[in-house]
Design an enzyme around this catalytic site. Structure first.
Site, mmCIF file in Angstrom:
data_model
loop_
_atom_site.group_PDB
_atom_site.id
_atom_site.type_symbol
_atom_site.label_atom_id
_atom_site.label_comp_id
_atom_site.label_asym_id
_atom_site.label_seq_id
_atom_site.Cartn_x
_atom_site.Cartn_y
_atom_site.Cartn_z
ATOM 1 N N HIS A 147 34.252 44.944 69.457
ATOM 2 C CA HIS A 147 34.649 43.664 69.370
ATOM 3 C C HIS A 147 34.864 43.029 70.749
ATOM 4 O O HIS A 147 34.538 41.488 70.669
ATOM 5 C CB HIS A 147 36.194 43.534 68.778
ATOM 6 C CG HIS A 147 36.525 42.342 68.123
ATOM 7 N ND1 HIS A 147 36.131 41.208 68.353
ATOM 8 C CD2 HIS A 147 37.323 42.191 66.846
ATOM 9 C CE1 HIS A 147 36.620 40.321 67.718
ATOM 10 N NE2 HIS A 147 37.436 41.060 66.642
ATOM 11 N N ASP A 391 18.350 40.004 56.676
ATOM 12 C CA ASP A 391 17.472 40.280 55.774
ATOM 13 C C ASP A 391 16.264 40.705 56.465
ATOM 14 O O ASP A 391 15.505 40.237 57.470
ATOM 15 C CB ASP A 391 17.127 38.603 55.492
ATOM 16 C CG ASP A 391 15.761 38.842 54.301
ATOM 17 O OD1 ASP A 391 15.443 39.785 53.901
ATOM 18 O OD2 ASP A 391 15.378 37.597 53.718
#
Length: 445
Positions: A147, A391
């Site tokens: 993070h 994708d």
């Protein structure tokens, strides 16, 4: 679900011209990187076939790491900087000898953790990836990123770039990485808001954590017995239910006011329902930690493609009695005002304050080791983050879910896999509180 690990290796950046930078550069963590959680955040992406072979996905990762070099580096200097040494990311290949439809857990379960590398014990690699192939040809991609390197928006940008690189397309737009000059404190500094006990606090006295936790439980009005297990529940909020919530929350607003957003309405409802289910005393104060993206709030605005963290938090709060007895619009207004208050002036004030944090020995209030948040909540919302942009060539994921995260009081909001405007809420509560929550969570009051 039986997951077989086939291989585990390090993937290093692959540069277009074949030549890596001449030397390893140290890049300081910004004030926003340092204040956030010092842990890996894991997500699971599920893809239907056809999918490219692992070798192509691996090559795409290597190309993306050459542009987003921090992910291939290592945190150094007591988490004050990142060494851009191209040490690489962890890449794990795994298989399941069964179709995804019958193997994947149907709800929040510890089994989900089998679909990404282990992220406990502070793994060295800042990115860890696991590709799990199912017998039906479906693919689960477990992604775990540290993070302090990137917030949700920056992570989504990287994931989209990974997909483009796998499809052999140009990585565009490129990340903006001018962090060293963008968040400089003012001269003279101007700290206009209280930041102690908000983003930073003094270190706690040196005593055992479990004793402190028991003391906290007694303080807020319930004992330890019967609260030994935390369960994670997935609640579906249909499009119609969300519309009814927004209408009810906004019903008392004057015509001059715009209605409350989906986020404000849903969090207000869940805050009230969780608080009621916990059975807390009326005088107890409860608050919600809500992430606020500073990209559009700071002046000048921070580019959407800025890579790293630009997040602070809003903390709407109320006493329990008033929160559960008043309509949902009251809670929505508390959320609206708290989030609106984290504006450019607040972000700039924090930058000036954070410049002196190390000298005072303060530590972040964002504590990933905290197991119980009661009477408070922490919300992670992915409603405005396009994680579906990953994708590899066969289309985006049909499902994006958080890993199993049983921290009591944590709340994840994610768009539904149905794609119809509905959403899923992942709610972690003590098991006996969870039963009451299930009973009341679909009542709109």
């Amino acid at each position: 679900m039986k997951v077989k690990i086939e291989s585990s290796k390090i993937v290093k950046p692959s540069y277009e011209d074949g030549e890596a930078p001449a030397h390893a550069q140290r890049v300081p963590l910004s004030v926003f990187d340092k204040v956030t959680y010092g842990e890996h955040v894991a997500l699971i992406f599920a893809f239907r076939p056809p999918n490219p072979p692992n070798s192509e996905v691996e090559l795409g990762l290597a190309k993306a790491l050459a542009v987003y070099r921090e992910w291939a580096g290592r945190i150094r200097d007591g988490r004050r900087s990142v060494l851009l040494n191209d040490a690489g990311a962890r890449f794990v290949e795994a298989t399941v000898d069964a179709p995804m439809a019958v193997s994947m857990p149907s709800g929040p379960s510890p089994e989900v953790r089998l679909l990404h590398p282990r992220i406990d014990g502070s793994p060295v690699e800042l990115v860890q990836v696991q590709l799990t192939r199912f017998s039906c040809g479906s693919l689960a991609v477990g992604f775990a990123g540290h993070h302090q390197i990137a917030d949700g928006q920056a992570t989504a940008n990287f994931l989209a770039a990974w997909g483009l690189a796998t499809r052999r397309l140009p990585l565009s737009p490129l990340p903006v990485c001018d962090r060293s000059t963008r968040f400089a404190p003012r001269d003279p500094p101007l700290v206009e808001f209280p930041h102690r006990e908000v983003e930073y606090r003094a270190p706690a006295p040196n005593k055992k954590r479990d004793i402190a936790l028991d003391d906290e439980k007694e303080e807020i009005g319930f004992g330890v017995a019967g609260h030994d297990k935390v369960k994670v529940h997935r609640m579906h909020l249909s499009k119609d239910f969300v519309a009814q919530l927004k209408a009810r929350a906004s019903s008392a607003l004057p015509p001059s006011r715009r209605g409350y957003t989906t986020f404000q309405s849903v969090v207000a409802h869940l805050w009230r329902a969780i608080t009621a289910a916990r059975g807390l005393a009326a005088g107890v104060t409860t608050k919600v930690r809500i992430s606020v993206n500073g990209r559009t709030r700071m002046r000048p605005p921070v580019p959407r493609d800025y890579f790293r963290n630009v997040v602070l938090w809003a903390f709407p709060r109320s006493n329990v009695g008033e929160l559960v007895s008043r309509p949902v619009g009251h809670a929505a207004e508390l959320i609206y005002r708290a989030v609106a208050g984290v504006d450019n002036a607040y972000f700039r004030s924090f930058v000036d304050f954070a410049a002196e944090v190390e000298a005072e020995g303060l530590i972040p209030t964002a504590d990933s080791e905290q197991a119980v948040l009661c009477p408070d909540l922490e919300v992670d919302a992915w409603l405005g983050i396009n994680f579906h942009g990953l994708d590899f060539g066969g289309g985006g994921p049909f499902c994006v879910v958080p890993t199993y995260y049983p921290m009591e009081g944590s709340l994840f909001l994610v768009p539904s896999t149905l794609g119809d405007g509905s959403m899923e809420a992942y709610v972690a509560l003590f098991h006996n509180h969870l039963e009451e929550f299930k009973r009341i969570c679909h009542r709109i009051t």
